[in-house]
Design a protein around this motif. Structure first.
Motif, mmCIF file in Angstrom:
data_model
loop_
_atom_site.group_PDB
_atom_site.id
_atom_site.type_symbol
_atom_site.label_atom_id
_atom_site.label_comp_id
_atom_site.label_asym_id
_atom_site.label_seq_id
_atom_site.Cartn_x
_atom_site.Cartn_y
_atom_site.Cartn_z
ATOM 1 N N PRO A 182 -52.240 8.385 71.098
ATOM 2 C CA PRO A 182 -52.097 9.828 70.887
ATOM 3 C C PRO A 182 -50.673 10.178 70.449
ATOM 4 C CG PRO A 182 -52.067 9.346 73.218
ATOM 5 C CD PRO A 182 -52.378 8.047 72.506
ATOM 6 N N ALA A 183 -50.532 11.341 69.875
ATOM 7 C CA ALA A 183 -49.200 11.816 69.494
ATOM 8 C C ALA A 183 -48.385 12.051 70.757
ATOM 9 C CB ALA A 183 -49.325 13.111 68.701
ATOM 10 N N PRO A 184 -47.088 11.766 70.710
ATOM 11 C CA PRO A 184 -46.256 12.027 71.888
ATOM 12 C C PRO A 184 -46.166 13.521 72.172
ATOM 13 C CG PRO A 184 -44.908 11.349 70.029
ATOM 14 C CD PRO A 184 -46.334 11.221 69.603
ATOM 15 N N GLU A 185 -45.956 13.843 73.449
ATOM 16 C CA GLU A 185 -45.787 15.249 73.839
ATOM 17 C C GLU A 185 -44.427 15.765 73.419
ATOM 18 O OE1 GLU A 185 -46.594 15.911 77.949
ATOM 19 O OE2 GLU A 185 -48.724 15.618 77.666
ATOM 20 N N SER A 186 -43.435 14.873 73.468
ATOM 21 C CA SER A 186 -42.088 15.278 73.067
ATOM 22 C C SER A 186 -41.274 14.051 72.708
ATOM 23 C CB SER A 186 -41.391 16.045 74.195
ATOM 24 O OG SER A 186 -41.199 15.206 75.313
ATOM 25 N N CYS A 187 -40.153 14.301 72.042
ATOM 26 C CA CYS A 187 -39.222 13.237 71.681
ATOM 27 C C CYS A 187 -37.815 13.778 71.840
ATOM 28 C CB CYS A 187 -39.459 12.784 70.244
ATOM 29 S SG CYS A 187 -38.331 11.478 69.725
ATOM 30 N N ASN A 188 -36.998 13.071 72.617
ATOM 31 C CA ASN A 188 -35.607 13.451 72.813
ATOM 32 C C ASN A 188 -34.809 12.878 71.653
ATOM 33 O OD1 ASN A 188 -32.866 13.488 73.537
ATOM 34 N ND2 ASN A 188 -33.363 13.400 75.708
ATOM 35 N N GLU A 189 -34.340 13.745 70.776
ATOM 36 C CA GLU A 189 -33.612 13.309 69.582
ATOM 37 C C GLU A 189 -32.318 12.580 69.942
ATOM 38 O OE1 GLU A 189 -34.227 14.371 66.108
ATOM 39 O OE2 GLU A 189 -36.214 15.094 66.623
ATOM 40 N N ALA A 190 -31.706 12.938 71.064
ATOM 41 C CA ALA A 190 -30.413 12.359 71.428
ATOM 42 C C ALA A 190 -30.513 10.864 71.722
ATOM 43 C CB ALA A 190 -29.830 13.087 72.637
ATOM 44 N N ASP A 191 -31.551 10.452 72.471
ATOM 45 C CA ASP A 191 -31.643 9.038 72.837
ATOM 46 C C ASP A 191 -32.940 8.371 72.368
ATOM 47 O OD1 ASP A 191 -33.556 9.959 74.618
ATOM 48 O OD2 ASP A 191 -32.465 9.378 76.406
ATOM 49 N N GLY A 192 -33.803 9.100 71.684
ATOM 50 C CA GLY A 192 -35.024 8.521 71.135
ATOM 51 C C GLY A 192 -36.149 8.326 72.136
ATOM 52 N N THR A 193 -36.008 8.876 73.343
ATOM 53 C CA THR A 193 -37.053 8.739 74.359
ATOM 54 C C THR A 193 -38.275 9.560 73.963
ATOM 55 O OG1 THR A 193 -35.429 8.435 76.105
ATOM 56 C CG2 THR A 193 -37.642 9.093 76.789
ATOM 57 N N VAL A 194 -39.420 8.900 73.947
ATOM 58 C CA VAL A 194 -40.684 9.558 73.613
ATOM 59 C C VAL A 194 -41.483 9.729 74.900
ATOM 60 C CG1 VAL A 194 -42.779 9.397 72.236
ATOM 61 C CG2 VAL A 194 -40.661 8.464 71.357
ATOM 62 N N THR A 195 -42.094 10.907 75.092
ATOM 63 C CA THR A 195 -42.875 11.190 76.288
ATOM 64 C C THR A 195 -44.354 11.268 75.948
ATOM 65 O OG1 THR A 195 -41.031 12.430 77.232
ATOM 66 C CG2 THR A 195 -43.215 12.834 78.190
ATOM 67 N N TYR A 196 -45.172 10.518 76.695
ATOM 68 C CA TYR A 196 -46.621 10.535 76.547
ATOM 69 C C TYR A 196 -47.256 10.958 77.860
ATOM 70 C CZ TYR A 196 -46.126 7.713 72.318
ATOM 71 O OH TYR A 196 -45.790 7.260 71.075
ATOM 72 N N ASP A 197 -48.381 11.620 77.790
ATOM 73 C CA ASP A 197 -49.187 11.927 78.969
ATOM 74 C C ASP A 197 -50.023 10.682 79.266
ATOM 75 O OD1 ASP A 197 -51.498 12.626 80.531
ATOM 76 O OD2 ASP A 197 -51.149 14.722 80.034
ATOM 77 N N ALA A 198 -49.913 10.124 80.469
ATOM 78 C CA ALA A 198 -50.632 8.898 80.826
ATOM 79 C C ALA A 198 -52.140 9.065 80.660
ATOM 80 C CB ALA A 198 -50.299 8.478 82.254
ATOM 81 N N GLU A 199 -52.660 10.238 80.967
ATOM 82 C CA GLU A 199 -54.100 10.457 80.836
ATOM 83 C C GLU A 199 -54.525 10.479 79.372
ATOM 84 O OE1 GLU A 199 -54.448 13.948 83.264
ATOM 85 O OE2 GLU A 199 -54.945 12.740 85.025
ATOM 86 N N ALA A 200 -53.612 10.828 78.452
ATOM 87 C CA ALA A 200 -53.915 10.762 77.025
ATOM 88 C C ALA A 200 -53.910 9.313 76.545
ATOM 89 C CB ALA A 200 -52.920 11.594 76.238
ATOM 90 N N LEU A 201 -53.044 8.476 77.144
ATOM 91 C CA LEU A 201 -53.007 7.056 76.795
ATOM 92 C C LEU A 201 -54.215 6.310 77.349
ATOM 93 C CD1 LEU A 201 -49.259 6.174 77.424
ATOM 94 C CD2 LEU A 201 -50.422 6.297 75.217
ATOM 95 N N ILE A 202 -54.768 6.815 78.444
ATOM 96 C CA ILE A 202 -55.901 6.166 79.108
ATOM 97 C C ILE A 202 -57.052 7.167 79.172
ATOM 98 C CG2 ILE A 202 -56.643 4.911 81.164
ATOM 99 C CD1 ILE A 202 -53.676 4.447 81.797
ATOM 100 N N PRO A 203 -57.715 7.422 78.033
ATOM 101 C CA PRO A 203 -58.736 8.461 77.994
ATOM 102 C C PRO A 203 -59.948 8.208 78.892
ATOM 103 C CG PRO A 203 -58.709 7.234 75.934
ATOM 104 C CD PRO A 203 -57.541 6.778 76.739
#
Length: 57
Positions: free
Chosen positions: A8-29
């Motif tokens: 799935p598309a990430p929920e957010s991305c921190n431009e400063a350090d490149g950290t991408v946030t995913y919802d675990a339930e979206a990764l494991i449908p």
């Protein structure tokens, strides 16, 4: 069909350090487990009954 088509598309991305946030339930449908491949090795990401995450090789 490639493996990455199911990510799935990430929920957010921190431009400063490149950290991408995913919802675990979206990764494991299916709500149980997902396989993650890194360097030819497969890992299993599971959601426990208590709502915790476990990553195993």
């Amino acid at each position: 069909m490639g493996l990455m088509q199911h990510v799935p598309a990430p929920e957010s991305c921190n431009e400063a350090d490149g950290t991408v946030t995913y919802d675990a339930e979206a990764l494991i449908p299916n709500g149980v487990k997902a396989q993650i491949v890194l360097g030819g090795q497969t890992y299993i990401l599971r959601i426990t009954r208590a709502g915790k995450l476990i990553l195993t090789k």
